[in-house]
Write an enzyme that holds these catalytic residues in place. Sequence first.
Site, mmCIF file in Angstrom:
data_model
loop_
_atom_site.group_PDB
_atom_site.id
_atom_site.type_symbol
_atom_site.label_atom_id
_atom_site.label_comp_id
_atom_site.label_asym_id
_atom_site.label_seq_id
_atom_site.Cartn_x
_atom_site.Cartn_y
_atom_site.Cartn_z
ATOM 1 N N CYS A 5 28.159 -13.597 -6.399
ATOM 2 C CA CYS A 5 28.372 -13.065 -5.042
ATOM 3 C C CYS A 5 29.117 -14.094 -4.183
ATOM 4 C CB CYS A 5 27.041 -12.638 -4.433
ATOM 5 S SG CYS A 5 27.247 -11.612 -2.971
ATOM 6 N N HIS A 47 25.050 -8.793 -8.280
ATOM 7 C CA HIS A 47 23.925 -9.690 -8.547
ATOM 8 C C HIS A 47 23.317 -9.346 -9.901
ATOM 9 C CE1 HIS A 47 23.600 -11.696 -4.631
ATOM 10 N NE2 HIS A 47 24.147 -10.589 -4.166
ATOM 11 N N GLU A 78 21.079 -10.802 -11.433
ATOM 12 C CA GLU A 78 19.627 -11.043 -11.388
ATOM 13 C C GLU A 78 18.871 -9.899 -10.714
ATOM 14 O OE1 GLU A 78 21.841 -12.296 -9.409
ATOM 15 O OE2 GLU A 78 21.047 -12.631 -7.392
#
Lengths: 204, 256
Positions: A79, A184, A186
């Site tokens: 990001c 993202h 994650e």
Amino acid sequence: MIGLIDYGIGNIGSVANALTKLEIAYEISGDPVVLSNSRALILPGVGAAGAGMKNLKERKLDAVIKKIIENGVPFLGICLGMQLLFEWSDEDNTNCLGILKGKVVKFKKEKNIPQIGWNEMKISNMKDQRSKIVDGIADNSNFYFVHSYYCIPEDDSVVVGETEYGETFASLIVQKNIVATQFHPEKSGKTGLTLLQNFMKGTQ
Amino acid sequence: MKTKRIIPCLDMTEGKVVKGIQFVNFRDAGDPVQMAKIYNESGADELVFLDITATTQNRPILLEVVRNTARNISIPFSVGGGIRSVEDVRQLLFAGADKVSMNTGAVQNPTLISEAAREFGNQCIVLSLDARKVRPDRWNVFTDGGLKDSGMNAVEWAKQATTLGAGEILLTSIDQDGTKKGFDVELTRAVTHAVTVPVIASGGAGKMEDFFDVFTKGNADAALAASLFHFGDLTINDLKKYLESKNIPIRKTYEK
């Protein structure tokens, strides 16, 4: 050991949680010595480019990151961590790290900004060969995005994945030892964890 | 194409989920972390945690629940309830929340939105807006868990809050909440028309068609439900299959 770069900004915790799930050892650190000794580095980030660069500079991490990347250490920018690798960002008119050629601009066409949510990534087939970073990931898989700005690389050939939000932008790029994602991983469920795992495979 | 999000909401009080207790499939019924794990696996695009008595009991939100949840899921989640200061926001984000939603605290002190947005970015600041219809074409903002009429116009407050820096609006219709009679499409449309940030519609989901309506007629970016999912009346995968058949873009989380 994977170094998670702590520069006083962003969501280091969620990246750390994802690495824990994958049973990957990491250290959260802003210490140049620790980071220089890592076998791979991750630059996470949520927040504004101006504050991000200021924090990196204050900690003298800008030079450290450039050096480590030059040395060929696997590097993942997420990001804001992707955007800061470029030369310049329209956000706060910020001079960034300049490791990747190109700039960062704001969405102009969609009404709702930031883009918050799940969007598809189309995998580019420009090199006649899929990048290993997308092993096991289907074309047009969904990833989680939260951003108002996106990167325009000068060199199209680094673009591995593209996403459309009013305009088409580079959502995944790979250049030598650098992987950078606008989304993202994650926070992108199983697909995101697969991508993180692929990055880790490349670090061994 | 960007997808519409389906968001289960976990309403908590004192560390327990209060609307989901009878859902037999949850082994640890009412444990928010267990429920979050199950939703993480079963197609939820995001989760919302609301500590619904934090404001009225004037106590801080349970950070331990947030920490444990963050360790166990890999989808985004937001947390709200009883947030009064930038420090509260910081603690939640550091505990692992991706976003923080503010309601009463923001009404009483609107600069809380701008201060928190400046510090952490507007993408993680959610305005939680509880609205009730007071006359045709007019909804007021209610605070303190829906108990107190602030007198403020909900649509105007939504606009003001986004100007201050809220990056998203969680819009709950108190009139529809718990009725299963469908979302307040009219309210949702009024707010989505007025702002340029994503709106999560909440309150009243009772069947699959309600989601279709609020996405198409209300222009909601996401739709939230609690008991409908907790009690197993509707699975997220069935809902997604239905929406996909109606050409609503969704994140596929099921096998065909």
